[in-house]
Design a protein around this motif. Structure first.
Motif, PDB file in Angstrom:
ATOM      1  N   LYS A  95       0.833  -1.203   0.000  1.00  0.00           N
ATOM      2  CA  LYS A  95       0.000   0.000   0.000  1.00  0.00           C
ATOM      3  C   LYS A  95       0.868   1.254   0.000  1.00  0.00           C
ATOM      4  O   LYS A  95       0.584   2.231  -0.708  1.00  0.00           O
ATOM      5  CB  LYS A  95      -0.925  -0.015   1.221  1.00  0.00           C
ATOM      6  N   ARG A  96       1.955   1.223   0.794  1.00  0.00           N
ATOM      7  CA  ARG A  96       2.854   2.375   0.863  1.00  0.00           C
ATOM      8  C   ARG A  96       3.547   2.611  -0.476  1.00  0.00           C
ATOM      9  O   ARG A  96       3.608   3.752  -0.954  1.00  0.00           O
ATOM     10  CB  ARG A  96       3.894   2.148   1.966  1.00  0.00           C
ATOM     11  N   HIS A  97       4.047   1.554  -1.082  1.00  0.00           N
ATOM     12  CA  HIS A  97       4.726   1.695  -2.379  1.00  0.00           C
ATOM     13  C   HIS A  97       3.747   2.094  -3.478  1.00  0.00           C
ATOM     14  O   HIS A  97       4.101   2.858  -4.371  1.00  0.00           O
ATOM     15  CB  HIS A  97       5.441   0.392  -2.740  1.00  0.00           C
ATOM     16  N   ARG A  98       2.512   1.572  -3.404  1.00  0.00           N
ATOM     17  CA  ARG A  98       1.507   1.938  -4.392  1.00  0.00           C
ATOM     18  C   ARG A  98       1.174   3.425  -4.291  1.00  0.00           C
ATOM     19  O   ARG A  98       0.971   4.100  -5.308  1.00  0.00           O
ATOM     20  CB  ARG A  98       0.245   1.093  -4.189  1.00  0.00           C
ATOM     21  N   ALA A  99       1.124   3.936  -3.055  1.00  0.00           N
ATOM     22  CA  ALA A  99       0.850   5.362  -2.854  1.00  0.00           C
ATOM     23  C   ALA A  99       1.970   6.218  -3.450  1.00  0.00           C
ATOM     24  O   ALA A  99       1.718   7.264  -4.065  1.00  0.00           O
ATOM     25  CB  ALA A  99       0.697   5.662  -1.364  1.00  0.00           C
ATOM     26  N   ILE A 100       3.221   5.759  -3.287  1.00  0.00           N
ATOM     27  CA  ILE A 100       4.368   6.472  -3.866  1.00  0.00           C
ATOM     28  C   ILE A 100       4.272   6.481  -5.382  1.00  0.00           C
ATOM     29  O   ILE A 100       4.477   7.515  -6.031  1.00  0.00           O
ATOM     30  CB  ILE A 100       5.694   5.814  -3.415  1.00  0.00           C
ATOM     31  N   ILE A 101       3.930   5.325  -5.961  1.00  0.00           N
ATOM     32  CA  ILE A 101       3.811   5.221  -7.422  1.00  0.00           C
ATOM     33  C   ILE A 101       2.713   6.131  -7.938  1.00  0.00           C
ATOM     34  O   ILE A 101       2.910   6.893  -8.898  1.00  0.00           O
ATOM     35  CB  ILE A 101       3.535   3.752  -7.830  1.00  0.00           C
ATOM     36  N   ASN A 102       1.538   6.086  -7.303  1.00  0.00           N
ATOM     37  CA  ASN A 102       0.406   6.900  -7.756  1.00  0.00           C
ATOM     38  C   ASN A 102       0.695   8.389  -7.644  1.00  0.00           C
ATOM     39  O   ASN A 102       0.385   9.165  -8.551  1.00  0.00           O
ATOM     40  CB  ASN A 102      -0.846   6.550  -6.950  1.00  0.00           C
ATOM     41  N   GLU A 103       1.291   8.794  -6.507  1.00  0.00           N
ATOM     42  CA  GLU A 103       1.609  10.210  -6.309  1.00  0.00           C
ATOM     43  C   GLU A 103       2.612  10.693  -7.356  1.00  0.00           C
ATOM     44  O   GLU A 103       2.442  11.760  -7.965  1.00  0.00           O
ATOM     45  CB  GLU A 103       2.185  10.427  -4.904  1.00  0.00           C
ATOM     46  N   THR A 104       3.650   9.892  -7.583  1.00  0.00           N
ATOM     47  CA  THR A 104       4.698  10.293  -8.523  1.00  0.00           C
ATOM     48  C   THR A 104       4.182  10.324  -9.950  1.00  0.00           C
ATOM     49  O   THR A 104       4.521  11.226 -10.725  1.00  0.00           O
ATOM     50  CB  THR A 104       5.912   9.346  -8.414  1.00  0.00           C
ATOM     51  N   GLU A 105       3.361   9.349 -10.312  1.00  0.00           N
ATOM     52  CA  GLU A 105       2.781   9.335 -11.660  1.00  0.00           C
ATOM     53  C   GLU A 105       1.862  10.527 -11.868  1.00  0.00           C
ATOM     54  O   GLU A 105       1.802  11.094 -12.968  1.00  0.00           O
ATOM     55  CB  GLU A 105       2.019   8.026 -11.891  1.00  0.00           C
ATOM     56  N   ASN A 106       1.136  10.923 -10.825  1.00  0.00           N
ATOM     57  CA  ASN A 106       0.263  12.090 -10.911  1.00  0.00           C
ATOM     58  C   ASN A 106       1.080  13.360 -11.148  1.00  0.00           C
ATOM     59  O   ASN A 106       0.719  14.206 -11.977  1.00  0.00           O
ATOM     60  CB  ASN A 106      -0.564  12.228  -9.629  1.00  0.00           C
ATOM     61  N   VAL A 107       2.189  13.498 -10.424  1.00  0.00           N
ATOM     62  CA  VAL A 107       3.086  14.648 -10.623  1.00  0.00           C
ATOM     63  C   VAL A 107       3.656  14.614 -12.034  1.00  0.00           C
ATOM     64  O   VAL A 107       3.681  15.631 -12.741  1.00  0.00           O
ATOM     65  CB  VAL A 107       4.224  14.642  -9.578  1.00  0.00           C
TER      66      VAL A 107
END
Length: 261
Positions: free
Chosen positions: A39-51
């Motif tokens: 969940k933590r890594h998925r949040a990092i991926i989603n946030e970074t992809e959004n940026v």
């Protein structure tokens, strides 16, 4: 004898039940930790992809964009360590291959960003909001990666300076817009205050980019807005403006070359 044997068997059964329960709890704890890490890594991926998806609203060199791709790459690699024999494993592996291909392409053909002086604020309010949010998140990501020792000092400095320059420009546009809105509501004091803040921000921009045409263009806008405010204020209350010192003189003084002592 039989009674003793029964007691031994019951004791062994009791120990076996406890052992199974402990093993089960350990498995559940390990599974919960695995899910939490995913969940933590998925949040990092989603946030970074959004940026990453909104970096097109501004202009950044490939060295800054690579920071984002490498952050996603690391999060995907860490995710795969928790996805062995899991249904999502193949999907994450495909995404990792795609990201690594992007990193290779950017690394082999680095690009330069457009000059900050050529930046133009989007006309769409939604895009402006997305730009503001993107810059805020990008600054946090760049600082976090730098604190981990993953950024070259030059890349970090360039990214910070560019983000700060964009944010200053957006602030100027926002303050002038708020000043116009206050002026239309006959809130002349608030309107002038916003113009003054805009001019102070323009000074900060000038310190970083002395030859930036954005400064002169926005100073002219501020002058015109001050004249409009004074004109409307005089019409409503001729006695409201008595100061012998002209606002334009203040602006000219603000932006004239500094004396060296």
């Amino acid at each position: 004898m039989t009674f003793t044997l029964v007691l031994i068997l019951l004791g062994a059964l009791f120990i076996l039940i406890i052992g199974i329960s402990v093993i089960q709890q350990q498995k559940e704890r390990a599974e919960a930790e695995r899910r939490m890490e995913l969940k933590r890594h998925r949040a990092i991926i989603n946030e970074t992809e959004n940026v990453l998806s909104n970096t097109g609203l501004a202009s950044f060199p490939s060295s800054v964009i690579l920071v984002l791709y490498k952050r996603i790459n690391e999060a995907l690699e860490m995710s795969l360590t928790h996805l062995e024999n899991q249904p999502q494993q193949a999907d994450y592996q495909r995404r990792l291959v795609d990201i690594q291909a992007q990193i290779t392409t950017l690394s082999s053909s680095p690009s330069q960003a457009l000059a900050i002086e050529n930046f133009r604020l989007p006309d769409n309010d939604k895009q402006i909001l997305e730009l503001v949010q993107m810059l805020k998140k990008l600054k946090a990501i760049v600082r976090a990666e730098n604190n981990k020792g993953k950024l070259d000092p030059q890349v970090f400095a360039e990214a910070e300076n560019r983000i700060d320059s964009y944010q200053l420009r957006i602030n100027v546009e926002s303050m002038l817009s708020r000043s116009r809105a206050a002026n239309s509501l006959k809130q002349f004091g608030s309107s002038k205050q916003m113009v003054s803040k805009a001019l102070a921000t323009l000074q900060a921009i000038k310190a970083k980019t002395p030859n930036d045409p954005f400064i002169s263009r926005k100073v002219e806008e501020a002058k015109e807005l001050l004249e409009e405010i004074d004109s409307q204020q005089k019409q409503l209350n001729p006695q409201a403006i008595k100061t012998p010192k002209n606002d334009e003189d203040d602006i000219d003084m603000l932006f004239q070359p500094k004396k060296k002592w």
